[in-house]
Every structure is written in C-alpha cells, then in structure tokens.
Design a protein around this motif. Sequence first.
Motif, PDB file in Angstrom:
ATOM      1  N   CYS A 145       0.862  -1.180   0.000  1.00 49.12           N
ATOM      2  CA  CYS A 145       0.000   0.000   0.000  1.00 49.12           C
ATOM      3  C   CYS A 145       0.895   1.226   0.000  1.00 49.12           C
ATOM      4  N   HIS A 146       0.887   1.936  -1.104  1.00 45.12           N
ATOM      5  CA  HIS A 146       1.748   3.106  -1.222  1.00 45.12           C
ATOM      6  C   HIS A 146       1.075   4.334  -0.619  1.00 45.12           C
ATOM      7  N   PRO A 147       1.864   5.259  -0.058  1.00 45.37           N
ATOM      8  CA  PRO A 147       1.289   6.510   0.441  1.00 45.37           C
ATOM      9  C   PRO A 147       0.597   7.278  -0.684  1.00 45.37           C
ATOM     10  N   LYS A 148      -0.413   8.050  -0.314  1.00 41.99           N
ATOM     11  CA  LYS A 148      -1.177   8.827  -1.276  1.00 41.99           C
ATOM     12  C   LYS A 148      -0.904  10.312  -1.101  1.00 41.99           C
ATOM     13  N   ASN A 149      -1.290  11.078  -2.103  1.00 42.00           N
ATOM     14  CA  ASN A 149      -1.180  12.528  -2.025  1.00 42.00           C
ATOM     15  C   ASN A 149      -2.345  13.093  -1.219  1.00 42.00           C
ATOM     16  N   PRO A 150      -2.194  14.313  -0.654  1.00 42.51           N
ATOM     17  CA  PRO A 150      -3.260  14.895   0.167  1.00 42.51           C
ATOM     18  C   PRO A 150      -4.622  14.954  -0.517  1.00 42.51           C
ATOM     19  N   GLU A 151      -4.659  15.269  -1.803  1.00 41.59           N
ATOM     20  CA  GLU A 151      -5.944  15.354  -2.504  1.00 41.59           C
ATOM     21  C   GLU A 151      -6.659  14.001  -2.501  1.00 41.59           C
ATOM     22  N   GLU A 152      -5.888  12.926  -2.722  1.00 45.91           N
ATOM     23  CA  GLU A 152      -6.476  11.585  -2.698  1.00 45.91           C
ATOM     24  C   GLU A 152      -6.971  11.225  -1.298  1.00 45.91           C
ATOM     25  N   ILE A 153      -6.212  11.610  -0.286  1.00 44.86           N
ATOM     26  CA  ILE A 153      -6.586  11.288   1.093  1.00 44.86           C
ATOM     27  C   ILE A 153      -7.889  11.980   1.464  1.00 44.86           C
ATOM     28  N   LEU A 154      -8.031  13.240   1.089  1.00 40.39           N
ATOM     29  CA  LEU A 154      -9.274  13.964   1.367  1.00 40.39           C
ATOM     30  C   LEU A 154     -10.452  13.315   0.652  1.00 40.39           C
ATOM     31  N   ARG A 155     -10.236  12.906  -0.609  1.00 45.16           N
ATOM     32  CA  ARG A 155     -11.311  12.239  -1.350  1.00 45.16           C
ATOM     33  C   ARG A 155     -11.715  10.940  -0.667  1.00 45.16           C
ATOM     34  N   ASP A 156     -10.728  10.181  -0.183  1.00 45.12           N
ATOM     35  CA  ASP A 156     -11.029   8.920   0.500  1.00 45.12           C
ATOM     36  C   ASP A 156     -11.830   9.168   1.775  1.00 45.12           C
ATOM     37  N   PHE A 157     -11.475  10.211   2.502  1.00 46.25           N
ATOM     38  CA  PHE A 157     -12.188  10.531   3.742  1.00 46.25           C
ATOM     39  C   PHE A 157     -13.648  10.858   3.450  1.00 46.25           C
TER      40      PHE A 157
ATOM     41  N   ILE B 120       2.739   9.824   7.245  1.00 52.24           N
ATOM     42  CA  ILE B 120       3.344  10.699   6.238  1.00 52.24           C
ATOM     43  C   ILE B 120       2.778  10.357   4.869  1.00 52.24           C
ATOM     44  N   ALA B 121       2.261  11.373   4.190  1.00 52.29           N
ATOM     45  CA  ALA B 121       1.684  11.208   2.861  1.00 52.29           C
ATOM     46  C   ALA B 121       2.796  11.100   1.818  1.00 52.29           C
ATOM     47  N   ALA B 122       2.402  10.863   0.574  1.00 53.96           N
ATOM     48  CA  ALA B 122       3.376  10.667  -0.500  1.00 53.96           C
ATOM     49  C   ALA B 122       4.261  11.885  -0.720  1.00 53.96           C
ATOM     50  N   ASP B 123       3.718  13.090  -0.486  1.00 55.55           N
ATOM     51  CA  ASP B 123       4.504  14.308  -0.702  1.00 55.55           C
ATOM     52  C   ASP B 123       5.235  14.771   0.548  1.00 55.55           C
ATOM     53  N   GLY B 124       5.217  13.961   1.617  1.00 55.27           N
ATOM     54  CA  GLY B 124       5.891  14.326   2.856  1.00 55.27           C
ATOM     55  C   GLY B 124       5.010  15.066   3.850  1.00 55.27           C
ATOM     56  N   SER B 125       3.749  15.308   3.494  1.00 52.98           N
ATOM     57  CA  SER B 125       2.841  15.985   4.409  1.00 52.98           C
ATOM     58  C   SER B 125       2.554  15.114   5.629  1.00 52.98           C
ATOM     59  N   VAL B 126       2.305  15.770   6.764  1.00 53.73           N
ATOM     60  CA  VAL B 126       1.888  15.077   7.977  1.00 53.73           C
ATOM     61  C   VAL B 126       0.392  14.821   7.907  1.00 53.73           C
TER      62      VAL B 126
ATOM     63  N   ASP C  47      -9.187   7.705  12.322  1.00 51.74           N
ATOM     64  CA  ASP C  47      -9.703   6.539  11.605  1.00 51.74           C
ATOM     65  C   ASP C  47      -8.523   5.691  11.128  1.00 51.74           C
ATOM     66  N   LEU C  48      -8.362   4.523  11.721  1.00 51.49           N
ATOM     67  CA  LEU C  48      -7.208   3.677  11.401  1.00 51.49           C
ATOM     68  C   LEU C  48      -7.186   3.267   9.941  1.00 51.49           C
ATOM     69  N   GLU C  49      -8.340   2.927   9.366  1.00 51.35           N
ATOM     70  CA  GLU C  49      -8.364   2.483   7.975  1.00 51.35           C
ATOM     71  C   GLU C  49      -7.964   3.608   7.027  1.00 51.35           C
ATOM     72  N   ILE C  50      -8.383   4.830   7.344  1.00 51.50           N
ATOM     73  CA  ILE C  50      -7.998   5.978   6.508  1.00 51.50           C
ATOM     74  C   ILE C  50      -6.498   6.200   6.567  1.00 51.50           C
ATOM     75  N   ILE C  51      -5.922   6.148   7.763  1.00 51.57           N
ATOM     76  CA  ILE C  51      -4.481   6.413   7.902  1.00 51.57           C
ATOM     77  C   ILE C  51      -3.661   5.299   7.246  1.00 51.57           C
ATOM     78  N   LYS C  52      -4.115   4.042   7.365  1.00 53.32           N
ATOM     79  CA  LYS C  52      -3.399   2.938   6.728  1.00 53.32           C
ATOM     80  C   LYS C  52      -3.437   3.060   5.215  1.00 53.32           C
ATOM     81  N   GLY C  53      -4.603   3.421   4.679  1.00 56.46           N
ATOM     82  CA  GLY C  53      -4.714   3.573   3.240  1.00 56.46           C
ATOM     83  C   GLY C  53      -4.032   4.806   2.711  1.00 56.46           C
TER      84      GLY C  53
END
Length: 206
Positions: free
Chosen positions: A34-46, A174-180, A185-191
């Motif tokens: 499972c590769h880290p995602k960019n912030p935009e993807e993380i927000l969409r997943d949330f 840490i996201a793909a771009d180095g963002s904190v 939500d454990l599943e969100i942070i793992k993904g």
Amino acid sequence: MLAIFHKTFAHPPPELNSPESASSIPPKPGHRRCHPKNPEEILRDFHSAHPGDSFCATFSGGAALACLGPRAPRPNFLHRRFFCSFDEVYCAFVGSVHNLSSLVRQYGLCGKSTNEAMLVIEAYRTLRDRGPYPADQVVKDLAGSFAFVVYDNSTGAVFAALSSDGGVPLYWGIAADGSVVICDDLEIIKGSCGKSYAPFPTGIYF
C-alpha cells in the motif's frame, strides 16, 4: 477527524518514515504493498468513507482539516466531535473535557457559549499571545478523553495532542509528498500512508 499539513508547516519525527513504503523491492507473494497517497487523494477517501456526513476546510500552502458533522451515524460517531474557528484559528476536537466549567472560568470565557474546541482555541491563543505558558501545561490542564488538532492560519502553526488515557484513537503518518497526516480513523491512515504511520503518542503534544 482528519488533518493534513504540508511539511513546511509541520515536521514529523523521522521514525514515522517506513523504508518499505518507498522500497522498489517487490512485496512477498500474497502481500499487496500500500503506497502513500497525495493529500488530494486522502481527502477524497475521507469524504468517500463518510458520504454526506463530512466536510473540510482547506488553506493555502497545503493545510486541510476535515471532520464528521453532528449527524454522522454510529459507529463513526462514538465520541463527541466539534469543529470551531475564531480569529483565524481552527480546531477539530474529538472526545470530552470533564473539567470544562472550571477551565472556562480560568480562561475568562464565562458568559460565552463555549465547547471543548472553543476552549482549546482560547488555550492555544493564550499560549501564543501571553507566553511564556508551557504547551505541556495546556494539555495537562485538560482532564478527560480527547484528541484535537489546532491550525493557526495567521502563523501556520500546528498544535495537536492526545489525552494520556488513550480513550480516543489517534494516528499520524506521512503522505506521498511528505505531508503530515493526523486522523482518528485507522483504515484511513493505513490507506493514506502505507507503512509510514503509527499511533499518536498519548499524553503529549505536537
């Protein structure tokens, strides 16, 4: 609760970086990396995980706070959740503070409609404007089970903490771009962060 801050705002401990997240070595058979995602993807997943019950505030420079609304169904809504802002300071809060009334008096908020998030904002503003006031004392003064993230849009400062009892789950990574990334939500942070995540330490602030 989800908070994302570009590395120009917040510098996570290097121990959060997992070499496996960036490794080019193929995973073992039967395992999927499972590769880290960019912030935009993380927000969409949330938002996809909580359709119709989530909202977010985004800021220039790469900061974002996302929360569940007051009508979010259980089991997503196990703890009380607040999102407040005042004077360019924003706070996402999960849990409860048992000594809220005494702290409202301590910070001179009597007569005002105050919840835990507004109290934390006032405590942060006291720390910022009337120092020296130790940040660890702000956290120690709060009795209860809670997690919060404060973002000061005027200074770019980030202040996050988790109660010492660990009653509210909180993780960071840490996201793909180095963002904190900070999330309850454990599943969100793992993904979102691949292997580069860990439980947020209890009883301390960041």
